[in-house]
Design a protein around this motif. Structure first.
Motif, PDB file in Angstrom:
ATOM      1  N   PHE A 111       0.838  -1.205   0.000  1.00 16.60           N
ATOM      2  CA  PHE A 111       0.000   0.000   0.000  1.00 16.60           C
ATOM      3  C   PHE A 111       0.874   1.256   0.000  1.00 16.60           C
ATOM      4  O   PHE A 111       0.596   2.217  -0.730  1.00 16.60           O
ATOM      5  CB  PHE A 111      -0.915  -0.007   1.223  1.00 16.60           C
ATOM      6  CG  PHE A 111      -1.920   1.113   1.229  1.00 16.60           C
ATOM      7  CD1 PHE A 111      -3.127   0.968   0.567  1.00 16.60           C
ATOM      8  CD2 PHE A 111      -1.656   2.309   1.881  1.00 16.60           C
ATOM      9  CE1 PHE A 111      -4.054   2.000   0.552  1.00 16.60           C
ATOM     10  CE2 PHE A 111      -2.577   3.340   1.872  1.00 16.60           C
ATOM     11  CZ  PHE A 111      -3.792   3.181   1.209  1.00 16.60           C
ATOM     12  N   VAL A 168      -6.214  -1.577  -4.855  1.00 15.80           N
ATOM     13  CA  VAL A 168      -6.662  -1.301  -3.491  1.00 15.80           C
ATOM     14  C   VAL A 168      -7.982  -2.002  -3.217  1.00 15.80           C
ATOM     15  O   VAL A 168      -8.171  -2.632  -2.166  1.00 15.80           O
ATOM     16  CB  VAL A 168      -6.802   0.222  -3.262  1.00 15.80           C
ATOM     17  CG1 VAL A 168      -7.414   0.511  -1.896  1.00 15.80           C
ATOM     18  CG2 VAL A 168      -5.443   0.903  -3.385  1.00 15.80           C
ATOM     19  N   THR A 178      -8.693  -5.150  -0.273  1.00 16.74           N
ATOM     20  CA  THR A 178      -9.211  -4.512   0.941  1.00 16.74           C
ATOM     21  C   THR A 178     -10.613  -5.026   1.220  1.00 16.74           C
ATOM     22  O   THR A 178     -11.448  -5.098   0.321  1.00 16.74           O
ATOM     23  CB  THR A 178      -9.259  -2.976   0.783  1.00 16.74           C
ATOM     24  OG1 THR A 178      -7.977  -2.509   0.372  1.00 16.74           O
ATOM     25  CG2 THR A 178      -9.617  -2.319   2.111  1.00 16.74           C
ATOM     26  N   SER A 237      -9.288   2.949   2.904  1.00 19.99           N
ATOM     27  CA  SER A 237      -8.118   2.711   2.055  1.00 19.99           C
ATOM     28  C   SER A 237      -8.152   3.582   0.812  1.00 19.99           C
ATOM     29  O   SER A 237      -7.140   4.177   0.426  1.00 19.99           O
ATOM     30  CB  SER A 237      -8.048   1.227   1.666  1.00 19.99           C
ATOM     31  OG  SER A 237      -7.903   0.410   2.802  1.00 19.99           O
TER      32      SER A 237
END
Length: 408
Positions: free
Chosen positions: A7, A118, A122, A130
């Motif tokens: 990330f 992402v 997630t 996020s």
């Protein structure tokens, strides 16, 4: 949950890339001036970038669903570098216009690929946070860009473009070495995604009008129109109404972008802990509407700056929530979903300045009044569409639980 190191690397890539974009934007008028371009020609250079991304972002997003996120991301970052560096070779308006068109087309896959990664890795309950953090990194890079560009501008009008392109290329080794495709892209075993494979490109694009999608894409589009009208006309407004100095104009822009970054980084998680997503959207749209109204009626510079803070606050609540809610729909792949989101954003960046510039000629506060009307209409849409039966929410949760059990 997404790997923390991955990330941070994605955030680093987006930060450096958007810093490069922020460097170039204030410098582009000086390059245009060197070529003796008119204000209309200068505006077309900004609009052509958004038009190109409007057309190509869904194509890159769909490609990311087919061949993987990493190749599209790598090529998108490479495209950013090329987009900036090739501008130094332009010798005429038509060359500059063509190079902007090509550069935008090459680079438009980067953002959909990042947000797809992402979303892939997630959990639904953490996705808004996020995506908000990634959006905040994006905004922070854009916020830092003009300051960095100011440092290099004295060395020549072309130097910021070289720096911006170099920043993009610097990120390529990090993306190549540290981002693993398997870390981001789920295997194509998700039973709910099977239907998306049979959708053609045009069927995927048509999903923008379908139930469960149209309202969220409309929110993205409306927010972009309102914000781009603000960015395009705020400086002219402050000069016309207050005879503001460049320092105060810069402060207003920084207040808007700075508040947006702070809220997305530090406060959105608190909101998601206590409120439902549609409630957060309503709150953000109310705050944005108030901010635009405050700017339009302001009699002092500081009132306009406070209004910019409110608009930044409201946008920071609504945009990541709407993007996260889109990513939770499973009828299309994440790539095409995020590609269409980027396309709606680009369409807003085309319409906002055009509309704002036209109404500004009749009344200097008109762009901000219309932005307030747009966000108020978006609030009405959210209020109407959030009155869906609770059973639909239960089905979504059951579907998500079923996916987890399937993968397990």
């Amino acid at each position: 949950m997404m790997d923390r190191k991955a990330f941070f690397i994605l955030g680093f890539i987006m930060f450096l890339t958007m810093t490069g974009y922020g460097i170039v934007l204030p410098t582009l008028p000086f390059l245009a001036d060197n070529l003796n371009l008119s204000s209309v020609q200068m505006s077309s250079l900004i609009i052509i970038w958004a038009i190109s991304q409007l057309i190509t972002a869904p194509l890159w997003g769909r490609l990311a669903d087919k061949i993987g996120r990493k190749p599209v991301l790598i090529f998108g970052v490479f495209g950013f570098g090329v987009a900036f560096l090739i501008l130094i070779f332009a010798q005429s308006y038509w060359q500059l216009l063509l190079l902007r068109l090509i550069g935008a087309a090459l680079s438009s896959g980067a953002q959909p690929a990042v947000f797809s990664m992402v979303a892939d890795q997630t959990e639904r309950k953490n996705r808004s946070q996020s995506i908000a953090k990634m959006g905040a990194v994006n905004g922070l890079g854009f916020l830092c860009g003009p300051a960095v560009g100011g440092v290099f501008s004295p060395f020549g009008v072309l130097v910021p473009f070289i720096v911006a392109g170099s920043l993009a290329f610097i990120t390529l080794p990090f993306a190549w070495l540290f981002i693993k495709e398997t870390d981001f892209q789920r295997e194509n075993k998700n039973p709910s995604a099977k239907g998306s494979e049979s959708l053609s490109l045009w069927q995927s694009i048509a999903m923008v009008t379908k139930k469960g999608y149209w309202d969220l894409y409309t929110i993205i589009l409306g927010l972009s129109i309102a914000a781009s009208s603000l960015f395009g006309l705020l400086g002219y407004f402050m000069i016309a109404r207050f005879d503001s100095s460049p320092e105060f104009v810069s402060l207003a822009f920084s207040a808007q972008a700075g508040f947006s970054v702070i809220v997305q980084f530090f406060f959105l998680k608190k909101f998601t802990d206590f409120f439902e997503e549609d409630t957060i959207c309503k709150m953000g749209l109310i705050i944005s509407t108030f901010g635009y109204c405050l700017i339009s009626i302001s009699s002092f510079e500081w009132v306009a700056i406070v209004g910019c803070m409110f608009t930044g606050f409201g946008q920071a609540l609504v945009r990541p929530i709407a993007t996260a809610m889109l990513s939770k729909r499973n009828e299309m792949g994440q790539g095409i979903t995020m590609g269409l989101q980027h396309a709606m954003d680009s369409l807003g960046r085309i319409l906002g300045p055009l509309w704002g510039g036209w109404v500004f000629a009749y009344m200097v506060s008109a762009p901000f009044i219309t932005s307030a009307i747009i966000t108020a209409l978006l609030l009405l849409i959210v209020m109407m569409t959030s009155k869906q039966p609770k059973i639909q929410l239960k089905k979504l949760r059951q579907k998500d639980t079923g996916h987890k059990n399937y993968h397990a």
